[in-house]
Design a protein around this motif. Structure first.
Motif, PDB file in Angstrom:
ATOM      1  N   CYS A  54     -23.718  -6.965 -37.300  1.00  0.00           N
ATOM      2  CA  CYS A  54     -22.449  -6.339 -37.692  1.00  0.00           C
ATOM      3  C   CYS A  54     -22.451  -6.187 -39.215  1.00  0.00           C
ATOM      4  O   CYS A  54     -22.428  -7.181 -39.945  1.00  0.00           O
ATOM      5  CB  CYS A  54     -21.269  -7.200 -37.250  1.00  0.00           C
ATOM      6  SG  CYS A  54     -19.706  -6.531 -37.862  1.00  0.00           S
ATOM      7  N   CYS A  81     -16.878  -1.075 -30.275  1.00  0.00           N
ATOM      8  CA  CYS A  81     -17.506  -1.874 -31.331  1.00  0.00           C
ATOM      9  C   CYS A  81     -18.873  -1.258 -31.594  1.00  0.00           C
ATOM     10  O   CYS A  81     -19.685  -1.141 -30.661  1.00  0.00           O
ATOM     11  CB  CYS A  81     -17.628  -3.321 -30.874  1.00  0.00           C
ATOM     12  SG  CYS A  81     -18.876  -4.212 -31.813  1.00  0.00           S
ATOM     13  N   CYS A 106     -13.887  -3.305 -39.339  1.00  0.00           N
ATOM     14  CA  CYS A 106     -14.272  -3.463 -37.929  1.00  0.00           C
ATOM     15  C   CYS A 106     -14.045  -2.108 -37.269  1.00  0.00           C
ATOM     16  O   CYS A 106     -12.975  -1.514 -37.439  1.00  0.00           O
ATOM     17  CB  CYS A 106     -13.398  -4.530 -37.263  1.00  0.00           C
ATOM     18  SG  CYS A 106     -13.553  -4.570 -35.461  1.00  0.00           S
TER      19      CYS A 106
HETATM   20 FE1  SF4 Z   1     -15.764  -5.425 -35.151  1.00  0.00          FE
HETATM   21 FE2  SF4 Z   1     -17.899  -5.251 -33.612  1.00  0.00          FE
HETATM   22 FE3  SF4 Z   1     -18.158  -6.277 -36.035  1.00  0.00          FE
HETATM   23 FE4  SF4 Z   1     -16.864  -7.629 -34.104  1.00  0.00          FE
HETATM   24  S1  SF4 Z   1     -19.010  -7.106 -34.155  1.00  0.00           S
HETATM   25  S2  SF4 Z   1     -16.194  -7.340 -36.206  1.00  0.00           S
HETATM   26  S3  SF4 Z   1     -15.873  -5.970 -32.982  1.00  0.00           S
HETATM   27  S4  SF4 Z   1     -17.553  -4.161 -35.550  1.00  0.00           S
END
Ligand code: SF4
Ligand code: 13P
Length: 334
Positions: free
Chosen positions: A289, A201, A116
């Motif tokens: 993501c 993010c 993340c």
């Molecule tokens: Fe991390 Fe963004 Fe993926 Fe959520 S969406 S896990 S905050 S990288």
């Protein structure tokens, strides 16, 4: 695992009832049916559960997950389950949170690559430096952080409770780590002085305000635009409602008269909601993501059958105990 044609057909039909809402054909469901059957059988044999974040793909959420939801809901499930094994289909910091709360359980991640960008933005050492720079200032850590960082914080928050908890804190000034966008959002909803950090993010930071303007131009009053609080200010400025993924779900469930939504968040949420609210229309952000998408039925099956050492979450006890304090304070205040 030996299964009859009838069992396979029944499983494909069960999957199809949900997945047809997001474009899956019956034939697609027939292909994954042997996998979901084997995973669900192994869960029973091993007393395991699968916790899945709402951003993972719908075959996982509707095929094998025992619970799916946001960071807060998942951590509560992890703390309360009496299963011996938790397969965490989300990202590593979420699995770490499960282990912090339930040290006696075996917590397994399908992929160690499921990181993340927020959790990677700050280390425990960085927090210690901040505390030296701003002595006595309360450190509030977003749950998207490593166990090391939680151990150095005073309290954790999630997207579902951040506004409420920050407003309740007995402090005029706080350090909020690591999400700069969420810190900016907080400045709109609290009078507290916020010292922020440079994390973002990679998904929410890439949502384009022009996509929101285009949706407004096209649908006018016929669209409600919901954004995650990790979005940048130029997105937040243009939307109707801001919260985390569970807040968006509650908003939709409590507004049956609204039929069309745009979701300024990871695109998988639009799939989940399209299955759960088939009478509504959801326009996603088209941003995925890459970490959440590391979760697949195949690596879930492998992890359940025979996890590799790097798939099993371990946290040094000293850090775990300190990190748990920050999470416990969050639960006490929410
Ligand atoms: Fe991390 Fe963004 Fe993926 Fe959520 S969406 S896990 S905050 S990288
Ligand atoms: P939620 O807790 O709102 O589901 O958010 C988790 C996350 O990683 C958002 O990007």
């Amino acid at each position: 695992m030996a299964v009859s044609e009838t069992e396979l057909h029944k499983e494909a039909e069960r999957l199809y009832q949900n997945l047809k809402n997001v474009g899956w054909t019956f034939e697609d469901c027939e292909i994954i049916a042997p996998l979901t059957l084997e995973i669900n059988q192994l869960k029973k044999e091993k007393n395991a559960i699968i916790l899945a974040h709402s951003y993972v793909t719908p075959d996982i959420i509707f095929g094998v997950a025992d619970y799916s939801g946001d960071s807060l809901g998942l951590s509560k499930q992890a703390a309360e389950t009496d299963a011996d094994i938790i397969i965490f289909s989300g990202v590593v910091f979420m699995a770490e949170t499960a282990k912090i709360l339930s040290p006696e359980k075996t917590v397994i991640v399908p992929s160690r690559e499921a990181g993340c960008s927020l959790a990677d933005a700050i280390t425990g050492e960085d927090v210690r430096k901040l505390k030296e720079q701003f002595p006595g200032v309360l450190v509030v850590a977003y749950v998207n952080t490593t166990a090391d960082v939680k151990a150095e914080a005073d309290i954790c928050v999630t997207s579902a409770n951040v506004e409420d908890i920050v407003n309740k804190l007995d402090a005029e000034r706080i350090i909020f780590i690591p999400d700069k966008n969420m810190a900016n959002y907080l400045r709109r909803v609290t009078d507290k002085e916020i010292i922020d950090y440079e994390g973002t993010c990679i998904v929410h930071d890439n949502i384009n305000p022009s996509s929101i303007e285009l949706a407004r131009e096209r649908y006018g009053q016929d669209i409600v635009i919901l954004a995650h609080s990790e979005c940048p200010p130029d997105v937040i400025d243009r939307v109707d409602f801001v919260e985390g993924t569970s807040g968006m779900r509650k908003y939709i469930a409590s507004h049956p008269e609204k039929k069309r939504f745009m979701l300024a968040t990871e695109c998988g949420l639009a799939d989940r909601f399209s299955v759960e609210f088939p009478d509504r229309e959801f326009i996603g952000s088209c941003v995925l993501c890459p970490y959440m998408k590391r979760n697949e039925l195949r690596n879930i099956l492998q992890a359940l059958k025979d996890p590799k050492p790097d798939q099993i979450i371990t946290i040094p006890e000293e850090i775990r105990v300190k990190a748990k304090r920050s999470l416990d304070r969050m639960f006490e205040m929410s």
